[in-house]
Design an enzyme around this catalytic site. Structure first.
Site, mmCIF file in Angstrom:
data_model
loop_
_atom_site.group_PDB
_atom_site.id
_atom_site.type_symbol
_atom_site.label_atom_id
_atom_site.label_comp_id
_atom_site.label_asym_id
_atom_site.label_seq_id
_atom_site.Cartn_x
_atom_site.Cartn_y
_atom_site.Cartn_z
ATOM 1 N N VAL A 136 0.861 -1.173 0.000
ATOM 2 C CA VAL A 136 0.000 0.000 0.000
ATOM 3 C C VAL A 136 0.904 1.232 0.000
ATOM 4 O O VAL A 136 1.835 1.325 0.799
ATOM 5 C CB VAL A 136 -0.914 0.041 1.241
ATOM 6 N N ASP A 144 -12.528 -10.149 8.371
ATOM 7 C CA ASP A 144 -11.177 -9.965 8.902
ATOM 8 C C ASP A 144 -11.134 -8.741 9.805
ATOM 9 O O ASP A 144 -10.329 -7.835 9.610
ATOM 10 C CB ASP A 144 -10.167 -9.867 7.761
#
Ligand SMILES: *[C@@H]1O[C@H](CO)[C@@H](O)[C@H](O)[C@H]1NC(C)=O
Ligand SMILES: *[C@@H]1O[C@H](CO)[C@@H](O)[C@H](O)[C@H]1NC(C)=O
Ligand SMILES: *[C@@H]1O[C@H](CO)[C@@H](O)[C@H](O)[C@H]1NC(C)=O
Ligand SMILES: *[C@@H]1O[C@H](CO)[C@@H](O)[C@H](O)[C@H]1NC(C)=O
Ligand SMILES: *[C@@H]1O[C@H](CO)[C@@H](O)[C@H](O)[C@H]1NC(C)=O
Ligand SMILES: *[C@@H]1O[C@H](CO)[C@@H](O)[C@H](O)[C@H]1NC(C)=O
Ligand SMILES: *[C@@H]1O[C@H](CO)[C@@H](O)[C@H](O)[C@H]1NC(C)=O
Length: 848
Positions: free
Chosen positions: A519, A629
């Site tokens: 990222v 998650d």
């Protein structure tokens, strides 16, 4: 353009500072200075010049001045103001640019040898970049009197973060340049590896690797069958007619009226063209064989052959562009391609990947020129084709420049590298003032930009396919069919923009790593800061999942969910662009951190925000979405510590109550995993509730959910927490830094909530809505304790305070960025209902 981003400004100030320092110390005999990574420079001039839609910035506007060379302005009537000035060098000098490493750059040098006041016809010089001669023994006299500039164009893959262009006058001569362009080109515009054609092999192709370690110089760029045109990379394409060997064999096919359907995916690594490869003016015009329906015997005689002057016995990159836009379908038209009269390969009009007409594609060949001084390329009709014809749409020839040991690689500049702190120390004063002024200016700009709605951003929406093909371009090369029409094309961001935003995916921009890839932090063209999640090929995420994710995410807008800004699926890329969260993850603020500790109240507010986000996922969007998650690193905080739930990569939507989703493999993170889900693989929203319970404990205790360094019974936080709760010693494992501020009633409510969330059996756990209510209640109890004198262990008095503050409980979550136009966005916010139930339940609770 160059002043779009703060880092650019800082960079140019740094350059200015460096330069002034160089100037003041008079340490350097030569000219040397540095710019940011996208440059259009009007050399030798103080003023900006607009030319072909680009602004070439005057050198003085870059905050620079010169030591050892001087500029001269011509009085002559040069065709363009750009060429009325030149930078003239009388000793070795260079421009140094700071750029993004490991990217391919295009460099253009403009030379217009005017003769007054200096006679540039007498200029003789070499131009180099580290390791390569771009031009040797350049003679100004060769290019005089044509009344047009000589523009030299180069492509180079640059592994370093600076590039130096050096001008070396031959003895007792001078060097000059009128304009310089330097900018990054799209990823994969030029590949490192291409097919190799050699005359020795008589048409049998092999593989050539290593274009990235060489420089390419453009020699020819033909819009075959078309007019002079230019493209997004400001490349100039000219007609091919003067290079035809048998003009009678060919004629121009009428130009295409529709939109050329460029490929977006090129998963095969095949020859498909993107809109950067060549413009639609090139793919939409072609030269084809005349008398195409000849008999088989003399078909060879209808070949179309081009001969282009090139240097002898040197490697050249030959790029041929094809696009059959007139055949009714693919497979009908095929023909032979020859280089130097050797058959190389058959060319079929289906463009290999998508069997669609029209489809633009290209082939690259590494060809060593022969002794003739020409490169010969032919297309020859094939008599066995249904449609007997041959054609070509575009042709490029680039000379390969090999590295040369006689070029000094510019290492001497390293010793002159000046670090920023030293510089600041020596030239503070006026510069600080200048910096502040520029910064204020920038901030104003930024603010103005921010106020613009997103629709006004610079992103180019991709043109919608036209041209009679019902085939969706996005599905090219994939087996996936139906979901794509829903993909929000307005969210698409060109790859080149993301390259620029992230400094070409530079390691320094990485803010997160995972199995999927990295990222990156990036500044988009509209000034917005974004988190750019780039999936690595082979990360396990496939294209269908990626597309599903885009579809799901683009429909979700909620104050407590990290929203999708855009995506990019060009070529091999699968990139998602999210809003950037200034303060990072919740975990970063809990333990193993240097950040200030969060107060109990802040922690509760963060938990409440996250609960709202999850609540919206479960109940808000039609059918419901399970996060799968939930963990403290997937709860992000913005600059005001507002919590937003992130990473729906594993999300699945489906009707929850009727048939629980049966997943194919357990996903999630160890330590947060719902034991029931683990056993049964039956995924319900209660799995998220369990994981959220673990997060609540993590927030309370500020320790890792799995800590192998601890005694055995303490390793798993969920188990250890429950054990302590049952023994009544939960107090002892609370984060010591909040122990004193936490109200006992608030703690009791909170720990009851945790306990409910962590129930073994999913159906014993509360819904996210209930969890949200409990947390709101815990916050009210805490607030009550802070507001009025504390009467510990007296529920009645706290209830009183709660009822006094009832209006606050019903804090409506705001829908921040709902766009009315998009009716696919869920209209109401389900946590409204949640808040309603909070309201009623609270009253019942009070009445008890
Ligand atoms: C090239 O592009 C510029 C700006 O887009 C335009 O002004 C110019 O006329 C173009 N030249 C040709 C030959 O198309
Ligand atoms: C550039 O790429 C090379 C090889 O892929 C790598 O070793 C190097 O670290 C990269 N440099 C930067 C600045 O990313
Ligand atoms: C400029 O120099 C060239 C050769 O170096 C010469 O032929 C030409 O006459 C000169 N022009 C002027 C205006 O001095
Ligand atoms: C200028 O003209 C000369 C002779 O006419 C020619 O050799 C040269 O290639 C031309 N240069 C350009 C840039 O057109
Ligand atoms: C310019 O290039 C030529 C050809 O390689 C070389 O002989 C000459 O020494 C170079 N001159 C300078 C000043 O670098
Ligand atoms: C090709 O076609 C043209 C008319 O389109 C005709 O005049 C010419 O004779 C033909 N040439 C051959 C070799 O058939
Ligand atoms: C191409 O066509 C020309 C003229 O039509 C002919 O002379 C030549 O032999 C042909 N070339 C090949 C390779 O067939």
């Amino acid at each position: 353009m160059a002043i779009l981003y703060l880092h650019r400004i800082v960079e140019s100030l740094y350059i200015l500072v460096v330069f002034i320092l160089q100037f003041s110390s008079l340490q350097f005999p030569s000219l040397g200075y540095t710019f940011p990574d996208k440059y259009f420079i009007n050399c030798g001039s103080d003023s900006n010049v607009s030319e072909s839609g680009r602004v070439y910035v005057g050198e003085s506007n870059l905050g620079t001045s010169f030591v050892s060379s001087h500029s001269e302005k011509s009085e002559s009537a040069a065709p363009s103001p750009l060429y009325q000035t030149a930078r003239i060098f009388r000793s070795e000098s260079w421009y140094e640019f700071s750029i993004d490493a490991n990217a391919t750059y295009l460099v253009r040098l403009h030379f217009f040898p005017f003769s007054f006041p200096s006679n540039l016809s007498s200029a003789r010089f070499n131009v180099s970049v580290p390791g390569f001669w771009l031009s040797q023994n350049f003679d100004g006299g060769d290019h005089t009197n044509n009344n047009s500039a000589l523009v030299k164009e180069f492509f180079m893959h640059i592994p370093t973060s600076t590039i130096k262009i050096t001008f070396r006058p031959l003895p007792s001569s001078l060097a000059f340049v009128n304009a310089i362009e330097l900018f990054i080109v799209p990823l994969n515009l030029i590949a490192d590896q291409v097919a190799r054609f050699t005359l020795d092999n008589r048409g049998v192709l092999s593989t050539y690797t290593g274009l990235y370690s060489r420089v390419l110089e453009t020699k020819h760029r033909l819009n075959v069958g078309g007019q002079t045109t230019n493209d997004t990379l400001l490349r100039k394409w000219i007609p091919d007619d003067s290079y035809l060997v048998y003009p009678g064999n060919a004629h121009n096919h009428p130009a295409y009226k529709g939109q050329i359907p460029y490929h977006v995916h090129d998963d095969s690594g095949g020859p498909n063209a993107t809109r950067y490869t060549a413009p639609s003016d090139v793919y939409g015009t072609a030269k084809e064989s005349r008398n195409a329906s000849a008999s088989a015997e003399d078909i060879q005689l209808f070949n179309i052959t081009w001969a282009l002057p090139v240097e002898k016995n040197i490697d050249h990159l030959l790029r041929l562009h094809f696009c059959d836009y007139w055949s009714p379908s693919s497979g009908l038209l095929f023909f032979q391609l020859s280089i130097y009269d050797n058959q190389v390969m058959p060319v079929n009009n289906d463009g290999n990947v998508s069997k669609v007409v029209p489809s633009p594609y290209y082939y690259d060949f590494m060809v060593r020129s022969d002794n003739s001084g020409f490169m010969r390329v032919s297309v020859i009709p094939n008599a066995s084709a249904t449609i007997i014809n041959a054609f070509l749409n575009g042709l490029e020839i680039m000379k390969v420049i090999e590295t040369s040991s006689s070029v000094s690689d510019g290492q001497e500049s390293n010793s002159r590298h000046i670090s920023l702190p030293v510089v600041l120390g020596s030239v503070l004063g006026g510069l600080v003032l200048l910096f502040v002024v520029v910064l204020l200016g920038f901030l104003c700009r930024l603010r103005m930009r921010k106020e613009k709605p997103v629709e006004n951003s610079d992103w180019l929406p991709i043109p919608v396919t036209a041209g009679g093909s019902s085939h969706s371009r996005l599905t090219d090369g994939t087996s996936l069919g139906s979901p794509l029409p829903n993909i929000n094309l307005g969210l698409k961001i060109p790859l080149i923009d993301l390259q620029l935003a992230t400094k070409n995916f530079h390691a320094s921009q990485i803010i997160g790593k995972g199995g999927f890839g990295n990222v990156y932090k990036g500044v988009l063209r509209n000034g917005e800061i974004a988190a750019v999640k780039r999936s690595q090929p082979g990360s396990g995420q496939g294209l269908p999942e990626f597309q599903t994710e885009i579809m799901v995410l683009s429909k979700i807008r909620h104050r407590h969910l990290v929203s999708l800004i855009g995506y990019c699926d060009e070529r091999f890329e699968m990139i998602l662009v999210y809003e950037y969260m200034e303060k990072g993850t919740l975990r970063d603020h809990l333990y193993n951190t240097k950040l200030p500790t969060l107060s109990w109240k802040q922690r509760l507010e963060i938990c409440i925000g996250a609960a709202r986000g999850l609540c919206y996922l479960h109940k808000g969007a039609a059918g419901g979405i399970i996060h799968r998650d939930v963990k403290s690193t997937n709860i992000l905080l913005d600059e005001n510590l507002v919590a937003k739930v992130a990473d729906f990569g594993l999300s699945r939507s489906g009707p929850l109550d009727t048939q629980p989703y049966v997943s194919t493999g357990v996903k999630g993170t160890f330590g947060y995993l719902d034991p029931e889900y683990f056993r049964s693989q039956q995924l319900t929203e209660k799995s998220d509730v369990y994981s959220f319970g673990v997060v609540l404990l993590e927030v309370l205790c500020a320790r890792a959910v799995i800590d192998p360094s601890l005694p055995r019974e303490q390793i798993n936080l969920a188990e250890w927490g429950m054990l302590c709760k049952n023994k009544g010693i939960l107090q002892e494992i609370i984060d010591p830094s909040i122990k004193d501020q936490i109200d006992q009633n608030s703690l009791r409510k909170f720990s009851e909530t945790v306990e409910k969330c962590l129930q073994e059996d999913g159906c014993d756990r509360p819904s996210m809505g209930d969890v949200l209510w409990d947390l709101e209640y815990a916050l009210q109890l805490q607030r009550g304790a802070n507001a009025i004198p504390r009467e510990p262990y007296e529920d009645s008095s706290s209830s009183l305070s709660v009822s006094l503050q009832l209006p606050n409980v019903r804090r409506l979550p705001s829908l921040s960025t709902l766009s009315e136009a998009d009716d696919s966005i869920v209209r109401g916010d389900e946590s409204d209902n949640a808040a309603d139930s909070v309201f009623s339940q609270l009253k019942i609770d009070d009445a008890r």
